[in-house]
Design a protein around this motif. Structure first.
Motif, PDB file in Angstrom:
ATOM      1  N   LEU A   1       0.843  -1.089  -0.191  1.00 50.70           N
ATOM      2  CA  LEU A   1      -0.103  -0.075   0.156  1.00 50.70           C
ATOM      3  C   LEU A   1       0.877   1.248  -0.034  1.00 50.70           C
ATOM      4  N   THR A   2       0.591   2.355  -0.922  1.00 50.07           N
ATOM      5  CA  THR A   2       1.481   3.374  -0.917  1.00 50.07           C
ATOM      6  C   THR A   2       0.687   4.524  -0.812  1.00 50.07           C
ATOM      7  N   ALA A   3       1.192   5.653  -0.709  1.00 46.53           N
ATOM      8  CA  ALA A   3       0.830   7.051  -0.569  1.00 46.53           C
ATOM      9  C   ALA A   3      -0.216   7.292  -1.556  1.00 46.53           C
ATOM     10  N   GLU A   4      -0.042   6.919  -2.851  1.00 49.86           N
ATOM     11  CA  GLU A   4      -1.039   7.228  -3.729  1.00 49.86           C
ATOM     12  C   GLU A   4      -2.532   6.621  -3.662  1.00 49.86           C
ATOM     13  N   HIS A   5      -2.109   5.283  -3.063  1.00 52.72           N
ATOM     14  CA  HIS A   5      -3.701   4.771  -2.793  1.00 52.72           C
ATOM     15  C   HIS A   5      -4.015   5.031  -1.509  1.00 52.72           C
ATOM     16  N   ALA A   6      -3.504   5.614  -0.499  1.00 54.64           N
ATOM     17  CA  ALA A   6      -3.942   5.826   0.607  1.00 54.64           C
ATOM     18  C   ALA A   6      -4.355   7.553   1.057  1.00 54.64           C
ATOM     19  N   LEU A   7      -3.490   8.309   0.537  1.00 55.34           N
ATOM     20  CA  LEU A   7      -3.682   9.704   0.522  1.00 55.34           C
ATOM     21  C   LEU A   7      -4.290  10.590  -0.582  1.00 55.34           C
ATOM     22  N   TYR A   8      -3.612  10.677  -1.724  1.00 55.53           N
ATOM     23  CA  TYR A   8      -4.053  11.347  -2.666  1.00 55.53           C
ATOM     24  C   TYR A   8      -3.202  10.938  -4.254  1.00 55.53           C
ATOM     25  N   GLU A   9      -3.634  11.362  -5.190  1.00 56.19           N
ATOM     26  CA  GLU A   9      -3.060  11.205  -6.374  1.00 56.19           C
ATOM     27  C   GLU A   9      -3.512  12.063  -7.222  1.00 56.19           C
ATOM     28  N   TRP A  10      -2.671  12.633  -8.352  1.00 57.88           N
ATOM     29  CA  TRP A  10      -3.237  13.578  -9.330  1.00 57.88           C
ATOM     30  C   TRP A  10      -3.653  12.778 -10.520  1.00 57.88           C
ATOM     31  N   ASN A  11      -4.779  13.366 -11.117  1.00 60.23           N
ATOM     32  CA  ASN A  11      -5.195  12.884 -12.275  1.00 60.23           C
ATOM     33  C   ASN A  11      -4.552  12.986 -13.567  1.00 60.23           C
ATOM     34  N   TYR A  12      -3.294  12.283 -13.801  1.00 61.41           N
ATOM     35  CA  TYR A  12      -2.274  12.380 -14.701  1.00 61.41           C
ATOM     36  C   TYR A  12      -3.115  12.693 -15.957  1.00 61.41           C
ATOM     37  N   ALA A  13      -3.740  11.633 -16.350  1.00 63.32           N
ATOM     38  CA  ALA A  13      -4.566  11.722 -17.890  1.00 63.32           C
ATOM     39  C   ALA A  13      -5.174  12.893 -17.875  1.00 63.32           C
TER      40      ALA A  13
ATOM     41  N   LEU B   1      -7.294  16.827  -8.637  1.00 63.40           N
ATOM     42  CA  LEU B   1      -6.896  15.841  -7.352  1.00 63.40           C
ATOM     43  C   LEU B   1      -7.814  14.775  -7.145  1.00 63.40           C
ATOM     44  N   LEU B   2      -7.262  13.573  -6.862  1.00 60.17           N
ATOM     45  CA  LEU B   2      -8.011  12.446  -6.674  1.00 60.17           C
ATOM     46  C   LEU B   2      -7.909  12.111  -5.366  1.00 60.17           C
ATOM     47  N   GLU B   3      -8.764  12.384  -4.342  1.00 56.39           N
ATOM     48  CA  GLU B   3      -8.744  12.008  -2.794  1.00 56.39           C
ATOM     49  C   GLU B   3      -8.611  10.655  -2.505  1.00 56.39           C
ATOM     50  N   ARG B   4      -7.793  10.294  -1.800  1.00 57.35           N
ATOM     51  CA  ARG B   4      -7.900   8.863  -1.211  1.00 57.35           C
ATOM     52  C   ARG B   4      -8.122   9.066   0.127  1.00 57.35           C
ATOM     53  N   PRO B   5      -8.742   7.875   0.654  1.00 55.09           N
ATOM     54  CA  PRO B   5      -9.109   7.882   1.906  1.00 55.09           C
ATOM     55  C   PRO B   5      -8.787   8.723   3.146  1.00 55.09           C
TER      56      PRO B   5
END
Lengths: 347, 467
Positions: free
Chosen positions: A80-92, A136-140
């Motif tokens: 499990l990484t920060a991208e899955h737990a915290l946030y990620e940018w919608n690169y596409a 911004l893609l919010e993760r949990p």
């Protein structure tokens, strides 16, 4: 450490927590009530440990349901990484925005020109035009911190022991200060801290840093009396005498060195299976093994003692390892039934 | 618990509140320190959290106070028993009130005598003396293994004594102790696959190969996947080194009761393989003191290593002080254990020293190491139960207690660890050979086909009494 935000449950009472558990049919001992009260009033994360099926996850669900809060669940797993737990940018989406010329470095210009030229050497890669809320893609974790609902959410970090040490480290800032640092946005701090429940099955030792930030609660396997009460509440269609029989047999099985001792969740499944078989009376199955099982169970009657066949045929609801099932030989089965008989006579 | 106005209270009620608050604070600090002294893992900020918890729940209900303190002070189920034991004294002193005896502040920084049993204090004093004695043997570590232990044997048996009698009193009552040395060839090929399986099960340290992860960008993979998008790199996969290596610490009991029950050739072969295959393994032998023998195990031929083991063997009745030995290990080589280290304790758990000390040291070891596995040659017996007092005390602190006398035991250990993980429900009690033997009532032989304790006792006479 920064000042902690004020907890929204600073004035919650013990009676309210007891009522919450009662309303959700969660049978909680006094130590659970006291510890949950402390977690809510002090605004501290709660680390809940115990065997699988002991009701750790259910605890968070009960709190969320009763207090009208959103349950934000983060199921942990290895890798499990920060991208899955915290946030990620919608690169596409960012890429499309840059290519269409509507946003990004040099945004607003001619689409074809921008796409051809790409970002210039002086372009700021953190141009707010593509690092904004829109992308911004919010993760949990971030969602729990940024929630603006009336009631703060319940953040359930489930089975933290499945995640890596690195993820534990990532979680520390959330647990201690209810904030995270997003490089592009700055520090995101919860205005109203979520109620955090971290569960662990004790498959590995957690770091001292994580433990230091939490109140600790160990949920022990239920006693016979508690398990009987649980079955009566969760499986009301089952006769009370039979419920006590099942609870007695589960308690006796836990004395064996099983690979996976049954938790309350497994006992509930078992009780539901027995109840379904008795209710069906064997009529619902066209034939085959299922019909045989149902027939044998139907012979038990609604409140009659469990037969050895019923116990044997439904053990799969309770025991999940082939070695554990094999351990239940004729001798142990007799002991189980003897325990059930004692429970019935004392009920 | 500070007053809102921050100033002194002038009235009598205010002074009483101050005294009660002081009393509570002092007793809480005492309690926390007593917990730590008893080996419980109490976080540094726990007293503050516990104080705030008490402010919430009040002091009116004993069970509620216990629950609140437990939630604030502890972080491990294994410490509950210690907590409950000490909480009774905490509550008694709290209930006695601030006027009981001397000022409660007088001995806060002292030795917490009120929490400790006087007998324990005496034992600790003795232990300290032992520790000093142990300190005198520091120079021993520079001597050869054979020299140091030979000297110990000579010094401790001036009268010769009746070794058979002494031996009968030293063996654990709960398992077999059959001499099996010489039955296992050194560098056995049989152990290859088994050892490889064990390595896979324990691997927690990153090795040399890469796999998916998040440590470094995987440029090669990024370029490869970009072929599908016409050369545009949309995302950069990450990679990290796979966990394929094991770091281990072996603490091997060289008392006769252990070495007679485990095949020495197998033991040496096992240790040598660990040295060769694992990332960084260190080996310590102990009886009443501890010696590092990594070089002896590692540097020469297997036969030479076996000679070293023979030379290290403690004499009959030499005794085993596991707790003291672990304390010496902690003092002299704390760097041998870190959070990636798997600690193997090879011992029958026959503790001749202070059991509380053993608990304290194992608690430290458990907190510091990745996992602690106890390998007990006696657990090969179908009727084995860890009732020897040292073993019983150690049990809560170990992740798994396994039988350990030959290759089949390692195979079973590897099987369980592969299937359940080291944090799972593993150990001798889940050994199907044991279950089968118990079911069939064939307790005449152990899991390795050797006579069990019962048959051994029958043939050797009385062999009892853990001291």
């Amino acid at each position: 450490m920064t000042d902690r935000p004020t907890t929204a449950f600073a004035d919650v009472t013990e009676a309210e927590i007891r009522a919450a558990f009662e309303a959700e049919d969660y049978v909680a001992e006094d130590d659970i009530v006291t510890t949950v009260l402390l977690a809510l009033r002090l605004g501290k994360p709660l680390l809940v440990e115990g065997e699988p099926g002991a009701g750790k996850t259910e605890l968070a669900k009960v709190l969320a349901a009763r207090f009208g809060s959103e349950l934000v669940r983060l199921q942990c797993y290895e890798g499990l990484t920060a991208e899955h737990a915290l946030y990620e940018w919608n690169y596409a989406k960012q890429l499309l925005a840059v290519q269409s010329g509507g946003a990004g470095p040099g945004g607003g210009g001619n689409a074809a020109t921008d796409a051809d030229l790409g970002p210039g050497p002086d372009a700021d890669p953190r141009d707010p035009s593509v690092f904004t809320e829109e992308y911004l893609l919010e993760r949990p974790l971030l969602r729990a911190l940024r929630s603006d609902a009336d009631r703060p959410p319940v953040l359930l970090v489930d089975e933290i022991d499945r995640a890596d040490d690195e993820f534990e480290a990532l979680l520390l800032e959330v647990l201690s200060d209810f904030q995270v640092s997003v490089p592009e946005l700055g520090t995101v701090r919860a205005a109203r801290p979520p109620v955090v429940v971290v569960t662990s099955n004790r498959t590995r030792a957690l770091s001292d840093a994580l433990k230091r930030r939490c109140l600790y609660l160990h949920v022990a396997p239920p006693s016979f009396e508690k398990e009987t009460t649980i079955l009566e509440r969760k499986v009301p269609e089952l006769d009370g005498l039979v419920a006590s029989e099942l609870a007695a047999m589960a308690a006796r099985l836990r004395e064996e060195p099983l690979r996976k001792p049954p938790g309350a969740a497994e006992t509930i499944d078992w009780a539901r299976a027995v109840a379904a078989l008795r209710d069906g009376g064997g009529g619902g199955d066209a034939g085959g093994v299922g019909a045989d099982i149902a027939d044998s169970a139907a012979e038990d009657g609604a409140d009659e003692e469990l037969s050895p066949e019923t116990v044997r045929n439904t053990l799969g609801c309770l025991l999940k390892e082939v070695e554990d099932v094999e351990r239940v030989d004729d001798r142990l089965l007799e002991e189980l039934l003897a325990a059930a008989e004692r429970a019935r006579s004392e009920a | 618990m500070t007053r809102p106005d921050g100033g002194p209270r002038a009235d009598a009620n205010g002074r009483l509140e101050d005294a009660v608050a002081d009393h509570l604070r002092v007793e809480l600090v005492r309690f926390v320190r007593a917990l730590r002294r008893a080996g419980a893992s109490v976080p540094a900020n726990a007293a503050t959290t516990a104080g705030r918890s008490l402010a919430v729940v009040g002091l009116g209900d004993r069970d509620r106070v216990r629950s609140a303190l437990r939630a604030g002070l502890l972080a491990d189920r294994a410490d509950f028993e210690t907590f409950d034991r000490l909480f009774a004294e905490f509550w008694r002193r709290l209930a006695a009130g601030p006027g009981d005896g001397d000022s409660p502040l007088d001995d806060v920084d002292g030795a917490l005598a009120p929490f400790a049993d006087p007998a324990d204090e005496a034992e600790e004093s003795d232990d300290a003396t032992d520790g000093d004695d142990g300190g005198e043997t520091d120079g021993d570590s520079a001597r050869s293994l054979a020299e140091s232990f030979a000297a110990a044997v000579t010094d401790e048996s001036p009268d010769g004594g009746d070794e058979d009698e002494e031996a009968a009193a030293r063996y654990s009552p709960t398992g077999a102790a059959e001499a099996v040395d010489g039955g296992f060839p050194l560098d056995s090929a049989d152990l290859d696959d088994t050892f490889a399986a064990l390595t896979r099960a324990l691997a927690d340290v990153r090795g040399r190969r890469f796999g998916p992860g998040d440590d470094d960008p995987d440029v090669r993979r990024a370029l490869r996947t970009s072929a599908a998008t016409g050369g545009a790199v949309l995302s950069i996969p990450q990679r990290e080194r796979r966990r394929t290596a094991v770091r281990a610490l072996f603490v091997v009991d060289v008392s006769r009761s252990v070495l007679d029950a485990v095949d020495r050739g197998f033991l040496v072969d096992f240790l040598r393989r660990a040295r060769a295959a694992w990332d960084d393994s260190r080996v310590f032998f102990f009886d009443e003191d501890v010696r590092e023998v990594t070089d002896a195990v590692d540097a020469h031929t297997a036969a030479a290593a076996l000679d070293a083991l023979d030379a290290a063997e403690a004499r009959w009745g030499g005794g085993t002080r596991i707790g003291d030995s672990l304390a010496r290990l902690r003092e002299t080589a704390p760097e041998a254990v870190d959070r990636h280290t798997v600690v193997f304790v090879v011992s029958d758990g026959l503790e001749m020293g202070d059991v509380a000390g053993l608990e304290r040291e194992l608690s430290w070891l458990r907190r510091r190491a990745d996992r602690v596995l106890w390998l007990n040659p006696l657990a090969t017996a179908a009727e084995y139960e860890p009732t020897a007092r040292g073993m019983a005390a150690a049990l809560p602190f170990v992740d798994g207690l396994f039988a350990f006398a030959g290759e089949r035991d390692v195979r079973e250990m590897a099987r369980q660890l592969c299937r359940q993980g080291a944090g799972g429900r593993v150990g001798y009690e889940f050994d199907p050979r044991r279950t089968a033997a118990a079911t069939e009532g064939t307790a005449a032989t152990d899991a390795n086909g050797r006579p069990t304790a019962r048959s051994t006792r029958e043939t050797r006479g009385t062999r009892t009494n853990d001291p």
